[in-house]
Scaffold this active site. Sequence first.
Site, PDB file in Angstrom:
ATOM      1  N   LYS A 220      -2.574 -34.045 -16.817  1.00 42.31           N
ATOM      2  CA  LYS A 220      -1.358 -34.304 -16.054  1.00 42.31           C
ATOM      3  C   LYS A 220      -1.513 -33.947 -14.576  1.00 42.31           C
ATOM      4  O   LYS A 220      -2.448 -33.262 -14.175  1.00 42.31           O
ATOM      5  CB  LYS A 220      -0.188 -33.532 -16.671  1.00 42.31           C
ATOM      6  CG  LYS A 220       0.388 -34.264 -17.897  1.00 42.31           C
ATOM      7  CD  LYS A 220       1.639 -33.609 -18.415  1.00 42.31           C
ATOM      8  CE  LYS A 220       2.287 -34.503 -19.483  1.00 42.31           C
ATOM      9  NZ  LYS A 220       3.413 -33.838 -20.130  1.00 42.31           N
ATOM     10  N   ARG A 254      -0.686 -31.792 -27.485  1.00 44.14           N
ATOM     11  CA  ARG A 254      -0.800 -33.247 -27.338  1.00 44.14           C
ATOM     12  C   ARG A 254      -1.931 -33.525 -26.352  1.00 44.14           C
ATOM     13  O   ARG A 254      -1.916 -33.017 -25.225  1.00 44.14           O
ATOM     14  CB  ARG A 254       0.529 -33.803 -26.823  1.00 44.14           C
ATOM     15  CG  ARG A 254       0.580 -35.309 -26.709  1.00 44.14           C
ATOM     16  CD  ARG A 254       2.006 -35.756 -26.358  1.00 44.14           C
ATOM     17  NE  ARG A 254       2.121 -37.199 -26.278  1.00 44.14           N
ATOM     18  CZ  ARG A 254       1.864 -37.899 -25.186  1.00 44.14           C
ATOM     19  NH1 ARG A 254       1.485 -37.294 -24.081  1.00 44.14           N
ATOM     20  NH2 ARG A 254       1.992 -39.223 -25.202  1.00 44.14           N
TER      21      ARG A 254
END
Lengths: 285, 229
Positions: A220, A254
Amino acid sequence: MLRLGRRAVGEDLLIMAIVNRTPDSFYDRGATFAREEALRRVDEVVAEGADIVDIGGVKAAPGSEVDAREEIDRTASFVAEVRERYPELIISVDTWRGEVGREACRAGADLLNDAWGGADPELAEVAAEFGVGLVCTHAGGLPPRTRPHRIEYDDVVADVIAGTTALARRAVSVGVDPERILIDPGHDFGKNTWHSLEVTRRLEEMVATGWPVLVSLSNKDFVGEALGVPVDQRVVGTLAVTAVCAWQGARVFRAHNVAPTRQVLDMVAVTRGVREPVRTVRGLA
Amino acid sequence: MIVAACCVPQAPLLLPGLTGGPVPEVEELRAAALTAVETVVGRGVDEIVVVGGAPHTRPYPSDAPTPAGRLAPAPGRPPQPGALPVPLAVGRSLLSGHPVPLILQGVDEHASPGDGRDLGLEIGARPGRTGLVVVGDGGARRGEKAPGYVDPRALDVDASIGDALTRADLAALVALDPGLCDDLLIRGRAAWQVMAAAARARSWTGHTLYGDAPFGVAYWVVTWLPTTP
């Protein structure tokens, strides 16, 4: 006890592998948009040790509109196919829309990953109706597919805890099995990098709520900004924060990069003493 | 009487420490903004009025805590109660090297043009030599990578605002439409309308030190000095 699909999870740390049925997601850029490529990806992540696959049909960032019909086309039949191929695999669908969740559950999904903070309250009702799990995520109140801009919090962790536990309680109240609910702080969702780092640093406060915590860290922007690296160079940073979150008690991770994530989680588990080392002979002979 | 004015962006990343390490695009912007406030202070002012968007139209205490911990919580930088609105904190931080009395004047970001004018006239009527530092910036819907994604109107509206600031075109600033500006996530509208009214008693020559959008939000750094007859 956390339960997902037919599995009672216990102490295990689980990997939720990302499988995008999108032409435009930020990391894989459409690599698994096609059915065959997506199936190959599922085979690969299962072989690498994924416990859950998270199938998504709409990228998180703003972009071309994907309506519910198109999202269902991208996800539901694929869920059915994966279900048939891997009867025991935990299948999650990444959606905020109740009607998409419903079709995914009909096709055999075990978990609805609501990454946009309950934008559609019907999703929890669908989870209740089908007896599946639900991920309750903090997105800072942002509507789906919007970027954080100049967001401020009195205390971001307090806001995350209040928001996610309220969603979890509401899910229970509409009939979702409390053992099938996870909370997710939503790194980068409604947060700048500083906020995501604060949430990471203080993840144990979220763990202390008693709800099992899922973290979605993989490649991210907060990792990219922390290290000053583009999207194709964030695996090491991702693994570092994976370890930080695992150490503080997160349960589900995740991830795009399953094999290295598995190794990090195993190493954390061994270090904590909840998993046996594979072979310890040095100095012991 | 306003003796000099400038406009700088209200980007949180102008607050010290918020980018972590130095970011070249931010340092360039900050350098321009520091030059602009120095130009204003250098006109021999008795006080500086900082005008920036806020939840309410009112003065804020000049010693209120920084909002940095709300935007960038970190060890040693917790969120503090009673923190300044970001635009006023940005203005204060740019002026921190100058020992001049500061008035931090918030203007409700949604204030009507009429309310903005009333506040501006009040500021323009202050006795003594007042320097004006207006903190506001442009649209955040300039493209696919912009914070607010794409609005096809954004580039044109931003261009017209940049032009109005550069030419010190008070009428053009007064005419900015609140609804359109809200749609485009243009946060500086109310503050510029205060600026236009405060500056109304004389004519100005604008000078643009910076005009770019390195992160998808339109930033300008502009000084206004009285036009010499």
